[in-house]
Write a protein that holds these residues in place. Sequence first.
Motif, PDB file in Angstrom:
ATOM      1  N   THR A 242       7.754   4.431  -9.313  1.00 30.46           N
ATOM      2  CA  THR A 242       7.360   5.694  -9.921  1.00 30.46           C
ATOM      3  C   THR A 242       6.770   5.420 -11.293  1.00 30.46           C
ATOM      4  O   THR A 242       7.435   4.841 -12.156  1.00 30.46           O
ATOM      5  CB  THR A 242       8.566   6.647 -10.051  1.00 30.46           C
TER       6      THR A 242
ATOM      7  N   GLY B 231       0.489   1.945  -3.620  1.00 27.17           N
ATOM      8  CA  GLY B 231      -0.870   2.433  -3.411  1.00 27.17           C
ATOM      9  C   GLY B 231      -1.161   3.618  -4.315  1.00 27.17           C
ATOM     10  O   GLY B 231      -0.339   4.520  -4.468  1.00 27.17           O
ATOM     11  N   GLY B 232      -2.303   3.613  -4.951  1.00 30.33           N
ATOM     12  CA  GLY B 232      -2.686   4.695  -5.844  1.00 30.33           C
ATOM     13  C   GLY B 232      -2.287   4.486  -7.293  1.00 30.33           C
ATOM     14  O   GLY B 232      -2.732   5.223  -8.158  1.00 30.33           O
ATOM     15  N   ILE B 233      -1.444   3.519  -7.578  1.00 30.35           N
ATOM     16  CA  ILE B 233      -1.090   3.226  -8.973  1.00 30.35           C
ATOM     17  C   ILE B 233      -2.103   2.210  -9.485  1.00 30.35           C
ATOM     18  O   ILE B 233      -2.163   1.090  -9.009  1.00 30.35           O
ATOM     19  CB  ILE B 233       0.348   2.673  -9.094  1.00 30.35           C
ATOM     20  N   ASP B 234      -2.908   2.649 -10.449  1.00 29.39           N
ATOM     21  CA  ASP B 234      -3.971   1.771 -10.948  1.00 29.39           C
ATOM     22  C   ASP B 234      -3.626   1.101 -12.279  1.00 29.39           C
ATOM     23  O   ASP B 234      -4.446   0.406 -12.858  1.00 29.39           O
ATOM     24  CB  ASP B 234      -5.289   2.534 -11.057  1.00 29.39           C
TER      25      ASP B 234
ATOM     26  N   GLU C 230       0.840  -1.213   0.000  1.00 23.00           N
ATOM     27  CA  GLU C 230       0.000   0.000   0.000  1.00 23.00           C
ATOM     28  C   GLU C 230       0.866   1.250   0.000  1.00 23.00           C
ATOM     29  O   GLU C 230       0.592   2.213  -0.709  1.00 23.00           O
ATOM     30  CB  GLU C 230      -0.949   0.004   1.195  1.00 23.00           C
ATOM     31  N   HIS C 231       1.909   1.237   0.787  1.00 22.48           N
ATOM     32  CA  HIS C 231       2.799   2.402   0.866  1.00 22.48           C
ATOM     33  C   HIS C 231       3.568   2.610  -0.445  1.00 22.48           C
ATOM     34  O   HIS C 231       3.743   3.741  -0.892  1.00 22.48           O
ATOM     35  CB  HIS C 231       3.788   2.231   2.026  1.00 22.48           C
TER      36      HIS C 231
END
Length: 87
Positions: free
Chosen positions: A83, A17-20, A13-14
């Motif tokens: 990234t 997380g947020g990369i879809d 998650e850390h």
Amino acid sequence: MAEWRWEYDPTAEHVIGGIDDLAFIARVEETADELVRAAAAQYLEGTLYQGASPALGQEIVPGGMFVHQTVPRHQHVYILQVTLAPR
């Protein structure tokens, strides 16, 4: 004997997380698998390794890059940062 493996550090998650973009994440994880195979071949007795851990590594994959740390004594490749390239 313990098996070499990789993991996200401190958590998935850390790090992701947020990369879809699932295809991008799959490329990161495939490359991590390759890094594990290479480390296992280089450090045959990883848990007995006495030297300093290798420097941080950077891998470029289609769509972005990631930073990793190989720790032979843990028999782990830790994925520290992922990234996604701007679109």
